[in-house]
Motif scaffolding. Structure first.
Motif, mmCIF file in Angstrom:
data_model
loop_
_atom_site.group_PDB
_atom_site.id
_atom_site.type_symbol
_atom_site.label_atom_id
_atom_site.label_comp_id
_atom_site.label_asym_id
_atom_site.label_seq_id
_atom_site.Cartn_x
_atom_site.Cartn_y
_atom_site.Cartn_z
ATOM 1 N N GLY A 317 62.989 36.029 38.504
ATOM 2 C CA GLY A 317 62.624 37.425 38.333
ATOM 3 C C GLY A 317 61.110 37.497 38.164
ATOM 4 O O GLY A 317 60.458 36.521 37.798
ATOM 5 N N ALA A 318 60.542 38.655 38.420
ATOM 6 C CA ALA A 318 59.088 38.754 38.405
ATOM 7 C C ALA A 318 58.634 40.085 37.822
ATOM 8 O O ALA A 318 59.446 40.957 37.491
ATOM 9 C CB ALA A 318 58.534 38.570 39.817
ATOM 10 N N PHE A 319 57.312 40.206 37.712
ATOM 11 C CA PHE A 319 56.663 41.398 37.169
ATOM 12 C C PHE A 319 55.447 41.719 38.021
ATOM 13 O O PHE A 319 54.867 40.837 38.653
ATOM 14 C CB PHE A 319 56.204 41.157 35.726
ATOM 15 C CG PHE A 319 57.321 40.841 34.780
ATOM 16 C CD1 PHE A 319 57.859 41.818 33.960
ATOM 17 C CD2 PHE A 319 57.844 39.546 34.710
ATOM 18 C CE1 PHE A 319 58.901 41.529 33.098
ATOM 19 C CE2 PHE A 319 58.885 39.251 33.848
ATOM 20 C CZ PHE A 319 59.419 40.242 33.036
ATOM 21 N N LEU A 320 55.036 42.972 38.015
ATOM 22 C CA LEU A 320 53.777 43.383 38.617
ATOM 23 C C LEU A 320 52.795 43.706 37.504
ATOM 24 O O LEU A 320 53.094 44.531 36.630
ATOM 25 C CB LEU A 320 53.960 44.614 39.507
ATOM 26 C CG LEU A 320 55.004 44.548 40.617
ATOM 27 C CD1 LEU A 320 54.896 45.780 41.507
ATOM 28 C CD2 LEU A 320 54.843 43.287 41.437
ATOM 29 N N SER A 321 51.634 43.064 37.544
ATOM 30 C CA SER A 321 50.614 43.250 36.513
ATOM 31 C C SER A 321 49.292 43.681 37.139
ATOM 32 O O SER A 321 49.013 43.376 38.303
ATOM 33 C CB SER A 321 50.418 41.943 35.735
ATOM 34 O OG SER A 321 51.602 41.573 35.057
ATOM 35 N N VAL A 322 48.489 44.358 36.344
ATOM 36 C CA VAL A 322 47.176 44.833 36.781
ATOM 37 C C VAL A 322 46.109 44.145 35.935
ATOM 38 O O VAL A 322 46.025 44.393 34.725
ATOM 39 C CB VAL A 322 47.058 46.361 36.633
ATOM 40 C CG1 VAL A 322 45.666 46.832 37.067
ATOM 41 C CG2 VAL A 322 48.135 47.065 37.440
ATOM 42 N N PRO A 323 45.298 43.276 36.507
ATOM 43 C CA PRO A 323 44.246 42.598 35.747
ATOM 44 C C PRO A 323 43.151 43.564 35.295
ATOM 45 O O PRO A 323 42.881 44.574 35.962
ATOM 46 C CB PRO A 323 43.695 41.571 36.742
ATOM 47 C CG PRO A 323 44.758 41.431 37.778
ATOM 48 C CD PRO A 323 45.404 42.770 37.871
ATOM 49 N N GLU A 324 42.518 43.237 34.191
ATOM 50 C CA GLU A 324 41.407 44.057 33.690
ATOM 51 C C GLU A 324 40.228 44.071 34.661
ATOM 52 O O GLU A 324 39.387 44.970 34.605
ATOM 53 C CB GLU A 324 40.957 43.533 32.318
ATOM 54 C CG GLU A 324 41.896 43.881 31.178
ATOM 55 C CD GLU A 324 41.792 45.335 30.747
ATOM 56 O OE1 GLU A 324 40.966 46.066 31.326
ATOM 57 O OE2 GLU A 324 42.556 45.747 29.850
ATOM 58 N N THR A 325 40.151 43.074 35.540
ATOM 59 C CA THR A 325 39.032 43.017 36.487
ATOM 60 C C THR A 325 39.168 44.004 37.630
ATOM 61 O O THR A 325 38.217 44.199 38.399
ATOM 62 C CB THR A 325 38.903 41.596 37.076
ATOM 63 O OG1 THR A 325 40.175 41.201 37.617
ATOM 64 C CG2 THR A 325 38.461 40.602 36.009
ATOM 65 N N SER A 326 40.331 44.637 37.779
ATOM 66 C CA SER A 326 40.515 45.599 38.863
ATOM 67 C C SER A 326 39.536 46.757 38.726
ATOM 68 O O SER A 326 39.341 47.296 37.641
ATOM 69 C CB SER A 326 41.943 46.149 38.868
ATOM 70 O OG SER A 326 42.068 47.213 39.802
ATOM 71 N N GLU A 327 38.932 47.157 39.839
ATOM 72 C CA GLU A 327 38.032 48.314 39.853
ATOM 73 C C GLU A 327 38.803 49.619 40.044
ATOM 74 O O GLU A 327 38.204 50.697 40.030
ATOM 75 C CB GLU A 327 36.992 48.144 40.958
ATOM 76 C CG GLU A 327 36.059 46.962 40.735
ATOM 77 C CD GLU A 327 35.009 46.847 41.827
ATOM 78 O OE1 GLU A 327 35.038 47.680 42.763
ATOM 79 O OE2 GLU A 327 34.173 45.940 41.743
ATOM 80 N N HIS A 328 40.116 49.505 40.240
ATOM 81 C CA HIS A 328 40.933 50.694 40.511
ATOM 82 C C HIS A 328 42.191 50.652 39.635
ATOM 83 O O HIS A 328 43.310 50.719 40.132
ATOM 84 C CB HIS A 328 41.322 50.744 41.982
ATOM 85 C CG HIS A 328 40.184 50.518 42.931
ATOM 86 N ND1 HIS A 328 39.117 51.384 43.023
ATOM 87 C CD2 HIS A 328 39.944 49.508 43.804
ATOM 88 C CE1 HIS A 328 38.269 50.930 43.926
ATOM 89 N NE2 HIS A 328 38.741 49.792 44.410
ATOM 90 N N LYS A 329 42.001 50.545 38.345
ATOM 91 C CA LYS A 329 43.134 50.330 37.439
ATOM 92 C C LYS A 329 44.171 51.449 37.522
ATOM 93 O O LYS A 329 45.377 51.183 37.538
ATOM 94 C CB LYS A 329 42.631 50.189 36.002
ATOM 95 C CG LYS A 329 41.753 48.984 35.734
ATOM 96 C CD LYS A 329 41.381 48.915 34.257
ATOM 97 C CE LYS A 329 40.459 47.738 33.965
ATOM 98 N NZ LYS A 329 39.137 47.882 34.617
#
Length: 440
Positions: A317-329
């Motif tokens: 099973g998996a997850f989708l995560s958004v890193p803090e480095t994203s410029e389009h959070k």
């Protein structure tokens, strides 16, 4: 098992997969301007193996002018782990959205501050979408939600009905489930039937021992780690007993000793090399891909039974995560939320054969009971819904996937090649544990 999800490109020749898509517009480009056809935004996404998202990417782009999804697919979960941690350490190169595998979620939790708290983008409003343990898995010790759940991995048994019938065993899926013990199925019974099959056919019962070992460990109340995060291997009598039981099955010739994720370029699904294998939902897509790659069709004889040795078990099973480095959070969080909504999880399941982590999607698949032509018209979604009952994912520590791949992988390989007894292989595993985890 060494890598949690098989690389689709290697077995099925599938297009590269990635992650991301969400909500309908309204986010900004990092400079306070909304994404639009006049203000385009590119969102990079990284995943691994088979996620079934290609059509969803196109659907999202069509509904959101100005958004372009740039996918990056990595072949295996193990390589994806290495790629992500290398980029996190460097502080650059991380995609706007990344897939996180359950097996290395524990390691991600140690650096959870490097990921966006999705509660800032409405995660709490949708928490009831998921089975409760999946939502909790994506929540760090400080209460920050760092991952939206995609699929889970309830397990049944895949088997080739033609091979069983030729060996004088039942091939009907309900009869196969009963043969293996039904609700009271055990690993001892699974191997007992395997010996009956081998005596009649002269062929192996399952594809290789690493997958079986992974399943055995996953269904223990506590696996490689206790719930308190302590290593749980040395002097673990239950784990040692399973290891010895698996060693006996190998000694009996029940393993075909297949190279993991290869299956002889899919030919082993067609030539009778083995008759059964452990199957989390997402494995169904890998089997189908292997059959297609080898030139087979829907009449290969493979089927799917609502039974599993030792009871309920979750693999992966998996997850989708958004890193803090994203410029389009904001846009990234919306896309991740959209991809993991029930409607999209149903489409993902249809494309990849995996099983949703959202309750509504699970209920829909169970109600539809759609026949799967690649598995003798088995209602695979309904069977997986049945297998998901009572599943609660095990706590995964920071080096869980390393232990599976680098510690027990070589030890089990030694047993499969006949170069080590169970005792010798166990001692090798303990030495590797000390070298790679305890003292590393």
């Amino acid at each position: 098992m060494k890598n949690f999800r098989f690389p689709a490109a290697a077995i099925a020749g599938a297009a590269a997969v990635a992650l991301l898509a969400s909500g309908c517009g309204g986010g900004d480009d990092g400079n306070g301007e909304a994404a639009s056809a006049d203000n385009p935004i590119e969102l990079s996404v990284t995943t691994f193996g088979t996620f079934g998202y290609d059509d969803l990417y196109s659907e999202y782009e069509d509904a959101n002018p100005g958004i372009t999804i740039k996918p990056n697919n990595i072949d295996t979960g193990g390589n994806a782990r290495t790629d992500l941690f290398t980029k996190l350490a460097a502080g650059s190169g991380v995609s706007d959205v990344v897939a996180v595998e359950e097996g290395w979620l524990g390691a991600i939790m140690q650096v959870s501050d490097k990921f966006v708290d999705l509660k800032e983008y409405g995660a709490e409003d949708n928490k009831d979408n998921w089975v409760d343990w999946k939502y909790k898995q994506g929540t760090d010790p400080d209460g920050r939600v760092i991952g939206y759940g995609t699929d889970i991995g309830p397990q049944g048994i895949c088997y080739n009905g033609k091979l069983l019938e030729a060996a004088g065993l039942p091939s009907d899926r309900e009869a196969v489930a009963e043969l293996l013990g039904g609700p009271d199925a055990t690993w001892e019974k699974y191997f007992e039937v395997g010996n009956q099959y081998k005596d009649a056919s002269g062929k192996a019962w399952f594809d290789q021992a690493g997958f079986v070992w992974n399943s055995m460990v996953n269904q223990m109340d506590e696996g490689y780690y206790t719930r308190d995060g302590e290593l749980n291997i040395e002097d673990n009598d239950a784990m040692i007993a399973n290891f010895d039981l698996l060693s006996g099955a190998i000694d009996d010739g029940l393993s075909a000793n297949q190279e993991e994720w290869k299956w002889n370029s899919g030919q082993s699904f067609l030539d009778g090399t083995f008759a059964t294998m452990v199957c989390p939902g997402w494995m169904l897509g890998n089997i189908q891909g292997g059959i297609e790659t080898a030139g087979g069709s829907t009449d290969s004889g493979w089927d799917f039974a609502d039974v599993f040795p030792g009871g309920a078990s979750n693999w992966g099973g998996a997850f989708l995560s958004v890193p803090e480095t994203s410029e389009h959070k904001e846009e990234a969080a919306k896309l991740a939320a959209w991809l993991t909504e029930p409607e999209q999880q149903i489409k993902q399941s249809e494309a990849a054969g995996n099983f949703p982590s959202t309750l509504q999607a699970q209920e829909q698949l169970a109600a539809d009971a759609t026949p799967n032509e690649w598995f003798n018209d088995a209602p695979t979604g309904a069977i997986l819904a049945s297998r998901a009952k009572d599943v609660v994912a095990q706590f995964k520590g920071p080096d869980d996937s390393v232990i599976q791949e680098k510690v027990f992988g070589p030890a089990i390989d030694d047993m499969e090649t006949g170069t080590a007894t169970a005792d010798q292989a166990w001692e090798k595993a303990l030495k590797l544990l000390n070298d790679l985890v305890i003292n590393n």
